[in-house]
Every structure is written in C-alpha cells, then in structure tokens.
Design a protein around this motif. Structure first.
Motif, PDB file in Angstrom:
ATOM      1  N   LEU A  54     -18.005  26.254   3.936  1.00 38.07           N
ATOM      2  CA  LEU A  54     -19.542  25.997   4.405  1.00 38.07           C
ATOM      3  C   LEU A  54     -20.630  24.938   4.122  1.00 38.07           C
ATOM      4  CD1 LEU A  54     -21.699  27.519   6.245  1.00 38.07           C
ATOM      5  CD2 LEU A  54     -21.579  29.226   3.440  1.00 38.07           C
ATOM      6  N   HIS A  55     -19.984  24.515   2.858  1.00 37.56           N
ATOM      7  CA  HIS A  55     -21.283  23.932   1.578  1.00 37.56           C
ATOM      8  C   HIS A  55     -21.195  22.381   2.082  1.00 37.56           C
ATOM      9  CE1 HIS A  55     -23.969  27.274   0.989  1.00 37.56           C
ATOM     10  NE2 HIS A  55     -22.895  27.697   0.665  1.00 37.56           N
ATOM     11  N   GLY A  56     -19.799  22.023   2.467  1.00 34.30           N
ATOM     12  CA  GLY A  56     -19.189  20.177   2.751  1.00 34.30           C
ATOM     13  C   GLY A  56     -18.742  20.177   1.451  1.00 34.30           C
ATOM     14  N   GLU A  57     -18.886  21.192   0.243  1.00 31.23           N
ATOM     15  CA  GLU A  57     -18.306  20.303  -1.324  1.00 31.23           C
ATOM     16  C   GLU A  57     -16.888  20.282  -1.460  1.00 31.23           C
ATOM     17  OE1 GLU A  57     -20.259  18.556  -3.284  1.00 31.23           O
ATOM     18  OE2 GLU A  57     -22.081  18.939  -1.850  1.00 31.23           O
ATOM     19  N   SER A  58     -16.100  19.892  -2.779  1.00 30.93           N
ATOM     20  CA  SER A  58     -14.992  20.331  -3.298  1.00 30.93           C
ATOM     21  C   SER A  58     -15.223  21.122  -4.093  1.00 30.93           C
ATOM     22  CB  SER A  58     -13.989  19.362  -2.625  1.00 30.93           C
ATOM     23  OG  SER A  58     -14.271  18.390  -1.993  1.00 30.93           O
ATOM     24  N   ASP A  59     -15.592  20.921  -4.699  1.00 28.98           N
ATOM     25  CA  ASP A  59     -15.938  22.091  -5.658  1.00 28.98           C
ATOM     26  C   ASP A  59     -15.088  23.801  -5.953  1.00 28.98           C
ATOM     27  OD1 ASP A  59     -18.798  20.594  -7.656  1.00 28.98           O
ATOM     28  OD2 ASP A  59     -17.937  20.453  -5.246  1.00 28.98           O
ATOM     29  N   GLY A  60     -16.003  24.327  -4.823  1.00 30.12           N
ATOM     30  CA  GLY A  60     -14.975  26.011  -4.408  1.00 30.12           C
ATOM     31  C   GLY A  60     -13.487  25.590  -4.221  1.00 30.12           C
ATOM     32  N   GLN A  61     -12.799  24.879  -4.169  1.00 30.40           N
ATOM     33  CA  GLN A  61     -11.309  24.283  -4.590  1.00 30.40           C
ATOM     34  C   GLN A  61     -11.054  24.358  -5.835  1.00 30.40           C
ATOM     35  OE1 GLN A  61     -10.444  21.801  -1.421  1.00 30.40           O
ATOM     36  NE2 GLN A  61     -11.406  22.420   0.447  1.00 30.40           N
ATOM     37  N   VAL A  62     -12.139  23.050  -6.490  1.00 35.25           N
ATOM     38  CA  VAL A  62     -11.543  22.924  -8.314  1.00 35.25           C
ATOM     39  C   VAL A  62     -11.725  24.628  -8.456  1.00 35.25           C
ATOM     40  CG1 VAL A  62     -12.282  22.212 -10.004  1.00 35.25           C
ATOM     41  CG2 VAL A  62     -12.080  20.691  -7.882  1.00 35.25           C
ATOM     42  N   PHE A  63     -12.339  25.017  -8.821  1.00 39.19           N
ATOM     43  CA  PHE A  63     -12.489  26.540  -8.542  1.00 39.19           C
ATOM     44  C   PHE A  63     -11.288  27.028  -8.241  1.00 39.19           C
ATOM     45  CE2 PHE A  63     -17.534  26.577  -9.038  1.00 39.19           C
ATOM     46  CZ  PHE A  63     -17.526  26.153  -9.397  1.00 39.19           C
ATOM     47  N   ALA A  64     -10.971  27.301  -7.011  1.00 37.37           N
ATOM     48  CA  ALA A  64      -9.813  27.828  -6.324  1.00 37.37           C
ATOM     49  C   ALA A  64      -8.398  27.518  -6.962  1.00 37.37           C
ATOM     50  CB  ALA A  64      -9.688  27.879  -4.903  1.00 37.37           C
ATOM     51  N   ILE A  65      -8.064  26.836  -7.638  1.00 33.89           N
ATOM     52  CA  ILE A  65      -6.940  26.249  -8.321  1.00 33.89           C
ATOM     53  C   ILE A  65      -7.065  26.519  -9.706  1.00 33.89           C
ATOM     54  CG2 ILE A  65      -5.970  24.238  -9.312  1.00 33.89           C
ATOM     55  CD1 ILE A  65      -6.480  22.112  -6.383  1.00 33.89           C
ATOM     56  N   THR A  66      -8.514  26.566  -9.915  1.00 30.92           N
ATOM     57  CA  THR A  66      -8.214  26.748 -12.045  1.00 30.92           C
ATOM     58  C   THR A  66      -8.357  28.923 -11.776  1.00 30.92           C
ATOM     59  OG1 THR A  66      -9.925  26.089 -11.753  1.00 30.92           O
ATOM     60  CG2 THR A  66     -10.084  27.718 -13.154  1.00 30.92           C
ATOM     61  N   VAL A  67      -8.224  29.043 -10.763  1.00 32.27           N
ATOM     62  CA  VAL A  67      -8.332  30.578 -10.568  1.00 32.27           C
ATOM     63  C   VAL A  67      -6.838  30.874 -10.494  1.00 32.27           C
ATOM     64  CG1 VAL A  67      -8.502  32.783  -8.633  1.00 32.27           C
ATOM     65  CG2 VAL A  67     -10.426  31.586  -9.715  1.00 32.27           C
ATOM     66  N   MET A  68      -5.790  29.858  -9.305  1.00 34.24           N
ATOM     67  CA  MET A  68      -4.834  30.072  -9.532  1.00 34.24           C
ATOM     68  C   MET A  68      -3.931  29.903 -10.600  1.00 34.24           C
ATOM     69  SD  MET A  68      -3.102  27.583  -6.439  1.00 34.24           S
ATOM     70  CE  MET A  68      -4.008  27.982  -4.776  1.00 34.24           C
TER      71      MET A  68
END
Lengths: 102, 187
Positions: A54-68
């Motif tokens: 939604l925001h066009g930033e990749s930071d959320g994906q970094v959080f998702a990998i940390t959650v993984m």
C-alpha cells in the motif's frame, strides 16, 4: 494495481488470524495449538506485506522476514517442549498441564 | 484497454483461488482430528499464502516463505508428529461445551474487532496504492534495508535464533537424562 485492492488482502489476513485464534482456544493437542499459532503469525505477515504494498515501501517485507525467523525459533522451542513432555510420559493435552496453577 | 482488463480478470481469478485455498486449509488445520493431516493442511496454507505474497509484488518473501516455512519448519513438524505417533484428538468431541462456545465467540469477537478497527482507521485510503519501482521486494532491496535501516533487528534476530537453537538442544538433552533408567535419577 491489477486485481483486488489492499482491503481484500486485509480481510483475508483478519480471517486467518481469527481462525488461528479459534484453533488455539479450541484444540487440546499442543501440536495443533502450535500449528494454529503459525496461522496467526501468517495472518499478521499477510497484513504487513499488504501494507508494504500500500505504501510502496519495502520495510514491511523486512518485518515479515523477521517475523518468519521468530516463528522458526518459536517452533523449535515449542516442539522441544512437546518432545520433552512426551518423554516424561505426560499427557499431550494442554488442559491437563495445570501444575503451575496458582 | 482490452489487454489490461483481461490481465485484471486473471489476477482476480488467481487471488480468489489462493485466498479460498488459504482460508479453507486454515479451517482444515483447526478441524482435523489427526495432527499429521493438520500439518499437511498447513503446508497448503503456507503455499497459497506465498501466491498472495507474489500478487503483492513481494517476490523475495514468497520464496523465503516456501523455503523456510513450507520446507524447513513443516518438515520438522512432520518429523515430530511421526515421532510422537500423532494421537487423534477430535475437536468437537462431547458436543458444545462452554469451552467450545467460548472459543468460537472469542474468535468471532477478534475478527469483528480487527475488521472494525481497520475500517475506522483506514477508511477509503486503502484503494490508493503507492507507486512502486522495479526494485520493490527484490532481494537486493531487502538486503539493503536489512544492512542499513534495520540492522539492529537483523542482529537481534540472529541472537534469538541462537537462543532457540541452544534451548532446543538443552530441552532434548535434559529430558533424555532424566528419563533414561541406565543413567539413574538425579536424586
């Protein structure tokens, strides 16, 4: 963006989280409780990635990998506990593990 | 624009299949009596989630999801279920007790709360996605963020993984020593 907008992904993620919570509250086998916690974590991951898009930033994906990575650690400790329980011949039933009850 | 709308229909179709596979397999995980089948259903759930991640342009996370979750974590789960000989545990046994009713009510309450909060907080801002470059979600971009903006999270994650590995070894070792009659009790 082609296809459904972010709202639909968030709806799926909310339903996933609630189904996982239902499993945690309903089931007595610790193995299935762990699997349901995985479903909850994945619901949160889907929301993170949807907001990242939604925001066009990749930071959320970094959080998702940390959650993984945290989920993988949690599975290691949880499965270790379940195997230790079964080696001590305790029942694999979370309702009957009440020795810490105050 | 014919090509654009055809692509839109295809993406909607893929989304429908992936989303319903995802929700259906999640319900299967919760409702199967045998933990082995639950674990197999969770693999389907994780794989269809990876498809949803791909639709959201998160290619690297989708690949990591398949490799780490559907691969490594689930293989470990299946080994433990096989080792314990997965006892069947029917979720609905004994009719609707107060516990079952309470669990369903609590899960429904969580769902309603999440949907209401998202609806109130986001409003109609959810339909304007930001523009993304071609680097969005690529391994290079993720790696750059991990080593610049999120370096602390990266390092702390490595410590968490180390602690989990040590904890797993200690849990396995400890229970073997207590249980083994050849070693004897510890007093």
């Amino acid at each position: 963006m082609l296809g459904p907008d972010i709202t639909w992904y968030l709806v799926v993620s909310a339903i996933l989280f609630s189904v996982g919570a239902l499993g945690v509250l309903l089931r007595r086998s610790p193995l299935i409780v762990l699997l349901s916690v995985e479903i909850m974590l994945n619901g949160a991951n889907l929301a993170l990635i949807a907001f990242s898009r939604l925001h066009g930033e990749s930071d959320g994906q970094v959080f998702a990998i940390t959650v993984m990575a945290v989920a993988a650690s949690e599975v290691v400790v949880g499965l270790g506990l379940i195997v230790a329980m079964s080696r001590r011949n305790l029942a694999l039933d979370v309702d009957r593990l009440n020795s810490l009850r105050g | 624009m014919i090509a654009g709308s055809a692509g839109n229909v295809v993406v909607w179709g893929v989304w429908f299949v992936a989303a319903f596979a995802c929700l259906g397999s999640a319900l299967a995980v919760v409702s199967f009596a045998n933990p082995f089948f639950s674990a197999l259903a969770l693999i389907g759930n994780l794989a269809s989630l990876a498809v949803l991640y791909l639709l959201l342009n998160a290619e690297f996370v989708a690949a990591a999801q398949v490799l780490v979750y559907a691969g490594a974590v689930m293989v470990m789960f299946l080994f433990v279920v096989a080792y314990l000989g997965g006892e069947a545990d029917a979720p609905w046994a004994g009719g609707p007790s107060w516990q079952v009713v309470g669990a369903i009510a609590a899960a429904a309450a969580i769902l309603v709360e999440i949907v209401v909060v998202i609806g109130v907080a986001a409003g109609d801002g959810l339909s304007n996605e930001g523009d993304i470059s071609s680097a969005f979600g690529s391994p290079a971009e993720i790696g750059r963020l991990f080593l610049t903006d999120h370096l602390l999270a990266f390092e702390v994650t490595s410590i968490v993984l180390l602690a989990a590995a040590v904890g797993g070894v200690i849990l396995g070792h400890h229970s073997r020593r207590v249980d083994d009659p050849a070693v004897g009790g510890r007093g």
